[in-house]
Design an enzyme around this catalytic site. Structure first.
Site, mmCIF file in Angstrom:
data_model
loop_
_atom_site.group_PDB
_atom_site.id
_atom_site.type_symbol
_atom_site.label_atom_id
_atom_site.label_comp_id
_atom_site.label_asym_id
_atom_site.label_seq_id
_atom_site.Cartn_x
_atom_site.Cartn_y
_atom_site.Cartn_z
ATOM 1 N N HIS A 208 34.205 44.361 47.467
ATOM 2 C CA HIS A 208 34.380 43.628 46.205
ATOM 3 C C HIS A 208 34.460 42.116 46.389
ATOM 4 C CE1 HIS A 208 38.507 43.591 47.602
ATOM 5 N NE2 HIS A 208 38.756 42.646 46.731
HETATM 6 C C1 UD1 Z 1 41.227 40.251 42.645
HETATM 7 C C2 UD1 Z 1 41.888 39.361 43.693
HETATM 8 C C3 UD1 Z 1 41.526 39.882 45.086
HETATM 9 C C4 UD1 Z 1 41.838 41.350 45.232
HETATM 10 C C5 UD1 Z 1 41.125 42.101 44.122
HETATM 11 C C6 UD1 Z 1 41.352 43.573 44.169
HETATM 12 C C7 UD1 Z 1 42.170 36.992 43.148
HETATM 13 C C8 UD1 Z 1 41.693 35.640 43.487
HETATM 14 N N1 UD1 Z 1 41.419 38.002 43.630
HETATM 15 O O1 UD1 Z 1 39.827 40.082 42.796
HETATM 16 O O2 UD1 Z 1 42.273 39.161 46.050
HETATM 17 O O3 UD1 Z 1 41.388 41.807 46.492
HETATM 18 O O4 UD1 Z 1 41.596 41.586 42.868
HETATM 19 O O5 UD1 Z 1 40.617 44.215 43.173
HETATM 20 O O6 UD1 Z 1 43.172 37.132 42.496
HETATM 21 N N2 UD1 Z 1 37.340 43.368 35.917
HETATM 22 C C9 UD1 Z 1 37.231 44.457 35.083
HETATM 23 N N3 UD1 Z 1 38.357 45.175 34.831
HETATM 24 C C10 UD1 Z 1 39.564 44.858 35.352
HETATM 25 C C11 UD1 Z 1 39.662 43.715 36.200
HETATM 26 C C12 UD1 Z 1 38.542 43.002 36.467
HETATM 27 O O7 UD1 Z 1 36.161 44.771 34.598
HETATM 28 O O8 UD1 Z 1 40.547 45.564 35.085
HETATM 29 C C13 UD1 Z 1 36.128 42.606 36.222
HETATM 30 C C14 UD1 Z 1 36.005 41.389 35.363
HETATM 31 O O9 UD1 Z 1 34.685 41.218 35.024
HETATM 32 C C15 UD1 Z 1 36.458 40.260 36.298
HETATM 33 C C16 UD1 Z 1 36.044 40.784 37.653
HETATM 34 O O10 UD1 Z 1 36.176 42.187 37.570
HETATM 35 O O11 UD1 Z 1 35.876 39.044 35.985
HETATM 36 C C17 UD1 Z 1 36.873 40.252 38.777
HETATM 37 O O12 UD1 Z 1 38.263 40.428 38.503
HETATM 38 P P1 UD1 Z 1 39.322 39.354 39.063
HETATM 39 O O13 UD1 Z 1 40.689 39.797 38.769
HETATM 40 O O14 UD1 Z 1 38.918 37.995 38.615
HETATM 41 O O15 UD1 Z 1 39.050 39.364 40.608
HETATM 42 P P2 UD1 Z 1 38.830 40.553 41.659
HETATM 43 O O16 UD1 Z 1 37.463 40.404 42.212
HETATM 44 O O17 UD1 Z 1 39.232 41.880 41.118
#
Ligand code: UD1
Length: 369
Positions: A208
């Protein structure tokens, strides 16, 4: 007299297994009142609610509903929400865990309000500042009052940054507490059987990190490697929402779903996922937590990154950093039985939450010393 209030902050998936053992340990104590603050960084049922259920956590006491956005939007959103909450319900201590945006956002807010902060999983360093988590780690440690570390390398990193010894306490690895707390239920899960896979005869894949999935050429090459590996040994690949989106966007879904040995599924919750991992022959990942869980379980871990903030898993455990183009050779080493066995690091013993509770008690109830 009312017991002092503690806020336990969680926002993203890797936070939930870290707060769970601590929540359960602190909820039993009469000398504090613990509340869960969910920032809403992760909000899908399979990224959040299912973990609360598996980990036996109650509904969060407070929900900041921040959602997705740029790093600035997300961090700022959590700060505004947490500032407002503290305005109405200031805790005696704020506990933040890990290295996600919610971690630094709540730490920064609490620091400006003069609320003491404890950081659990402090001191980890990848020395790669292109990783957002590295910035979050450095900044959170710099402003926290109490730094609970998982291993000696973390203590050394903090000392090298000039942190006074009295702020550092090595408590061990809380992820292991979560595993031990739920071991019986994990062992009763039949995830492997549902996929029809033999014990130790498959790999589990999670990817991821933006550095692996956001660039078309990098992701296409990784998918190509996985397809080749899957022809030799079946792989189960739960897709993080970011990874699924990129696979769709880069037109790779046909390749992924057209490969018989490559089973893609939606993100799995804690119990079925750990059930699958514990019986795997190996894990291919870019996650931080899985590097630790596989070291604890003695399962070969092939980390598709050029660095790790958890070097102890390489020094002592079963984790190795593997460049993507060497993935097939690494899998061949696992299959031929030449992967190093590894050992469990000190204090990764399932009693970290107890040590943390004692550490906090000695500060909140001074006579308890
Ligand atoms: C975040 C953490 C990362 C961790 C990861 C585990 C930061 C900087 N990064 O990254 O350290 O390893 O979580 O998963 O805090 N999204 C959904 N549903 C959700 C959450 C996210 O669809 O419930 C999608 C959204 O489009 C979002 C993208 O995933 O923009 C990324 O989510 P985000 O929380 O920004 O970062 P992660 O890549 O999950």
């Amino acid at each position: 007299m009312k017991a002092p209030s503690i806020h336990l902050i969680a926002g993203a998936r890797p936070n939930f297994m870290k707060i769970a053992p601590l929540y359960h340990a602190l909820a039993r104590e009469p000398w504090c009142h613990v509340s869960i603050v969910h920032t809403g960084q992760h909000y899908d049922a399979d990224m959040s609610d299912n973990f609360f259920r598996d980990l036996g956590l109650p509904q969060p006491d407070f929900h900041l509903n921040v959602g997705s956005g740029t790093h600035a939007e997300q961090t700022a959103g959590v700060m505004v929400g947490y500032d407002r909450l503290c305005g109405e319900n200031a805790p005696a201590w704020t506990i933040v865990v890990g290295d996600v945006n919610s971690t630094i956002a709540c730490a920064l807010t609490a620091a400006k309000l003069g609320i003491p902060i404890a950081h659990l999983e402090a001191g980890l360093r990848s020395r790669d500042r292109s990783m957002p988590e590295e910035i979050n780690r450095i900044a959170t440690d710099a402003i926290s009052d109490l730094l609970w570390t998982p291993s000696a390398d973390a203590d050394e990193n903090l000392r090298a940054e000039g942190v006074p010894a009295e702020r550092i306490e090595r408590v061990g690895n809380i992820m292991i507490d979560a595993y031990e707390m739920l071991r019986d239920r994990i062992e009763r899960e039949a995830t492997r059987e549902q996929f029809g896979l033999p014990s130790r005869g498959y790999g589990v894949v999670t990817l991821h990190r933006p550095s692996n999935v956001d660039d078309r050429a990098t992701l296409a090459s990784l998918v190509g490697q996985l397809v080749t590996v899957a022809a030799r040994v079946p792989l189960v690949f739960p897709l993080h929402p970011r990874t699924r989106r990129r696979i769709d966007e880069f037109d790779l879904m046909g390749t992924v779903s057209g490969t018989p040995g490559l089973h893609t599924v939606t993100p799995m919750s804690y119990l079925p996922f750990m059930g699958l991992v514990r019986e795997a022959g190996f894990v291919v990942t870019d996650s931080g937590g899985l590097q630790e869980e596989t070291t604890y379980l003695g399962i070969p871990c092939l980390t598709l990154r050029s660095n790790t903030e958890r070097p102890i898993t390489v020094l002592k455990g079963t984790n190795r950093l593997v460049p993507a183009h060497q993935l097939q050779d690494a899998v061949a080493a696992v299959l031929s039985g030449t992967w190093p066995a590894g050992e469990r690091p000190e204090l990764w013993d399932g009693h970290t939450a107890q040590r943390i509770a004692a550490s906090l008690r000695s500060r909140l109830v001074p006579a308890a010393g």
